[in-house]
Every structure is written in C-alpha cells, then in structure tokens.
Design a protein around this motif. Structure first.
Motif, PDB file in Angstrom:
ATOM      1  N   ILE A   1       8.260 -49.426  40.243  1.00 37.65           N
ATOM      2  CA  ILE A   1       9.085 -50.193  41.166  1.00 37.65           C
ATOM      3  C   ILE A   1      10.389 -49.450  41.443  1.00 37.65           C
ATOM      4  N   GLN A   2      10.587 -49.126  42.711  1.00 35.67           N
ATOM      5  CA  GLN A   2      11.823 -48.481  43.156  1.00 35.67           C
ATOM      6  C   GLN A   2      12.376 -49.179  44.399  1.00 35.67           C
ATOM      7  N   THR A   3      12.343 -50.487  44.368  1.00 35.77           N
ATOM      8  CA  THR A   3      12.941 -51.237  45.473  1.00 35.77           C
ATOM      9  C   THR A   3      14.461 -51.073  45.399  1.00 35.77           C
ATOM     10  N   PRO A   4      15.168 -51.299  46.495  1.00 32.53           N
ATOM     11  CA  PRO A   4      16.638 -51.222  46.422  1.00 32.53           C
ATOM     12  C   PRO A   4      17.212 -52.155  45.354  1.00 32.53           C
ATOM     13  N   GLU A   5      16.639 -53.339  45.197  1.00 29.20           N
ATOM     14  CA  GLU A   5      17.134 -54.292  44.192  1.00 29.20           C
ATOM     15  C   GLU A   5      16.930 -53.755  42.779  1.00 29.20           C
ATOM     16  N   MET A   6      15.739 -53.175  42.520  1.00 27.62           N
ATOM     17  CA  MET A   6      15.466 -52.644  41.179  1.00 27.62           C
ATOM     18  C   MET A   6      16.323 -51.417  40.911  1.00 27.62           C
ATOM     19  N   GLU A   7      16.503 -50.580  41.910  1.00 23.48           N
ATOM     20  CA  GLU A   7      17.368 -49.421  41.719  1.00 23.48           C
ATOM     21  C   GLU A   7      18.798 -49.849  41.409  1.00 23.48           C
TER      22      GLU A   7
ATOM     23  N   ASN B   1      14.378 -39.451  38.426  1.00 23.13           N
ATOM     24  CA  ASN B   1      13.585 -40.222  39.383  1.00 23.13           C
ATOM     25  C   ASN B   1      13.152 -41.542  38.728  1.00 23.13           C
ATOM     26  N   LEU B   2      14.141 -42.287  38.232  1.00 23.71           N
ATOM     27  CA  LEU B   2      13.848 -43.513  37.493  1.00 23.71           C
ATOM     28  C   LEU B   2      13.333 -44.627  38.387  1.00 23.71           C
ATOM     29  N   GLY B   3      12.426 -45.378  37.839  1.00 19.57           N
ATOM     30  CA  GLY B   3      11.937 -46.607  38.428  1.00 19.57           C
ATOM     31  C   GLY B   3      11.677 -47.570  37.293  1.00 19.57           C
ATOM     32  N   TYR B   4      11.085 -48.703  37.602  1.00 20.45           N
ATOM     33  CA  TYR B   4      10.789 -49.701  36.572  1.00 20.45           C
ATOM     34  C   TYR B   4       9.281 -49.855  36.481  1.00 20.45           C
ATOM     35  N   CYS B   5       8.736 -49.689  35.285  1.00 22.23           N
ATOM     36  CA  CYS B   5       7.306 -49.879  35.072  1.00 22.23           C
ATOM     37  C   CYS B   5       7.026 -51.373  34.946  1.00 22.23           C
ATOM     38  N   GLU B   6       6.388 -51.919  35.958  1.00 23.59           N
ATOM     39  CA  GLU B   6       6.077 -53.343  35.984  1.00 23.59           C
ATOM     40  C   GLU B   6       5.006 -53.713  34.963  1.00 23.59           C
ATOM     41  N   LEU B   7       4.153 -52.760  34.594  1.00 26.41           N
ATOM     42  CA  LEU B   7       3.109 -53.052  33.610  1.00 26.41           C
ATOM     43  C   LEU B   7       3.654 -53.183  32.196  1.00 26.41           C
ATOM     44  N   PHE B   8       4.572 -52.290  31.837  1.00 26.71           N
ATOM     45  CA  PHE B   8       5.014 -52.231  30.449  1.00 26.71           C
ATOM     46  C   PHE B   8       6.504 -52.502  30.267  1.00 26.71           C
ATOM     47  N   ASP B   9       7.172 -52.897  31.322  1.00 27.92           N
ATOM     48  CA  ASP B   9       8.540 -53.425  31.261  1.00 27.92           C
ATOM     49  C   ASP B   9       9.565 -52.472  30.651  1.00 27.92           C
ATOM     50  N   PHE B  10       9.689 -51.287  31.249  1.00 31.45           N
ATOM     51  CA  PHE B  10      10.741 -50.359  30.844  1.00 31.45           C
ATOM     52  C   PHE B  10      11.111 -49.454  32.012  1.00 31.45           C
ATOM     53  N   LYS B  11      12.295 -48.815  31.895  1.00 27.13           N
ATOM     54  CA  LYS B  11      12.701 -47.821  32.877  1.00 27.13           C
ATOM     55  C   LYS B  11      11.841 -46.585  32.651  1.00 27.13           C
ATOM     56  N   CYS B  12      11.282 -46.094  33.718  1.00 25.36           N
ATOM     57  CA  CYS B  12      10.267 -45.063  33.634  1.00 25.36           C
ATOM     58  C   CYS B  12      10.694 -43.847  34.446  1.00 25.36           C
ATOM     59  N   ALA B  13      10.434 -42.654  33.925  1.00 20.88           N
ATOM     60  CA  ALA B  13      10.726 -41.410  34.631  1.00 20.88           C
ATOM     61  C   ALA B  13       9.565 -41.068  35.565  1.00 20.88           C
ATOM     62  N   GLY B  14       9.881 -40.798  36.806  1.00 14.85           N
ATOM     63  CA  GLY B  14       8.862 -40.572  37.822  1.00 14.85           C
ATOM     64  C   GLY B  14       7.935 -39.402  37.564  1.00 14.85           C
ATOM     65  N   ASN B  15       8.351 -38.412  36.783  1.00 17.36           N
ATOM     66  CA  ASN B  15       7.508 -37.247  36.532  1.00 17.36           C
ATOM     67  C   ASN B  15       6.578 -37.403  35.341  1.00 17.36           C
ATOM     68  N   ARG B  16       6.637 -38.541  34.679  1.00 21.49           N
ATOM     69  CA  ARG B  16       5.711 -38.798  33.574  1.00 21.49           C
ATOM     70  C   ARG B  16       4.499 -39.563  34.111  1.00 21.49           C
ATOM     71  N   THR B  17       3.590 -39.899  33.206  1.00 23.88           N
ATOM     72  CA  THR B  17       2.413 -40.681  33.558  1.00 23.88           C
ATOM     73  C   THR B  17       1.983 -41.476  32.336  1.00 23.88           C
ATOM     74  N   CYS B  18       0.935 -42.287  32.490  1.00 23.28           N
ATOM     75  CA  CYS B  18       0.325 -42.959  31.345  1.00 23.28           C
ATOM     76  C   CYS B  18      -1.118 -43.310  31.696  1.00 23.28           C
ATOM     77  N   SER B  19      -1.846 -43.776  30.710  1.00 24.95           N
ATOM     78  CA  SER B  19      -3.267 -44.084  30.890  1.00 24.95           C
ATOM     79  C   SER B  19      -3.515 -45.198  31.889  1.00 24.95           C
TER      80      SER B  19
END
Length: 146
Positions: A65-71, A94-112
């Motif tokens: 999530i990188q909406t203006p409100e979340m940013e 390139n931070l956003g919010y991971c809606e699945l796992f509820d944390f600030k997430c770096a855009g260049n990472r990934t997960c399963s």
C-alpha cells in the motif's frame, strides 16, 4: 484514515517484520546485494527462474500500500517534522505498508505471499480488498514461529 500502529510504533513494526522474515521468507536482508542463494530459493518456491523471481518484489505486490494517506502515515511515523528526513528515508527504501502482514515494507524486498497487481496507490476497490482479505486468512500469524 487511522494510521496502522506499525507506521508509528517501531516495536510493533519490528515484531511484524521479524515474523515475516521467519515465516514467509521476507527478504533479502540487503536488497542491494546479489543474494544469489535467496533468489534461487524463491525461484524454486515459485517454480520459475531466478530472473523472473527477481521481478516479484514488494514494490509491485498487490498487498503493498502506497496511497497518499498511507505514505503520510509512514512519513509522520518516521519524523514528525514536515521538513525532516522522513522523505529521504521513504524514498531510499521505497517504503509502503504490507497489508497482509501489517508492517512497513521495503519495495525492493519480497516474500512468499507475493501477489501480482501492485502497488496499491489509490483507494482500494472492493475486489482488491476482498482479495487481500482472502490472502490474509491463509496466514495465521499466531500459529507460526515468533
């Protein structure tokens, strides 16, 4: 919009992020490095080649999530000052919010749990919300390794 706790509480953010490292293969630890072993494991997991696996990042995940409100929540959580360093931090990671796992997430990472179709940059549609809720129910954070 009420800001999610992980956007302003570093301990809550780290707890959720650490859970993601241990349980859903969040990484790589340093996305600026080659991380050959990490990407080979992801390619095997996703039954694809390394080159394609490396394109499947949080920054293009449908739960990112990188909406203006979340940013705004993320920036305020980093630095209350409007002319402070928060924009530099957000931009570098390139931070956003991971809606699945509820944390600030770096855009260049990934997960399963990577989902095609992101990032979310404007108000979510009902279909997007439903898809995320269904994906979120697949992961019960209480039953995994802390």
């Amino acid at each position: 919009m009420k800001c999610p706790i992980a956007t302003y509480d570093i301990k809550a953010n780290l707890k959720a992020r650490d859970w993601a490292f241990k349980n859903v293969g969040y990484g790589p630890a340093n996305p600026d490095e080659d991380n050959v072993d990490f990407w080979m494991k992801k390619a095997d997991e996703w039954q694809t080649d390394v080159e394609e696996a490396q394109t499947m990042r949080c920054g293009n995940c449908a739960a990112f999530i990188q909406t203006p409100e979340m940013e705004a929540c993320i920036l305020k959580g980093i630095d209350e000052e409007t002319d402070g360093y928060a924009k530099d931090v957000q931009g570098a990671a390139n931070l956003g919010y991971c809606e699945l796992f509820d944390f600030k997430c770096a855009g260049n990472r990934t997960c399963s749990a990577w989902l095609s179709g992101g990032p979310i940059t404007k108000k979510m549609t009902k279909n997007q919300s439903n898809m995320l809720m269904m994906a979120k129910t697949e992961y019960d954070m209480e039953d995994e390794v802390d």
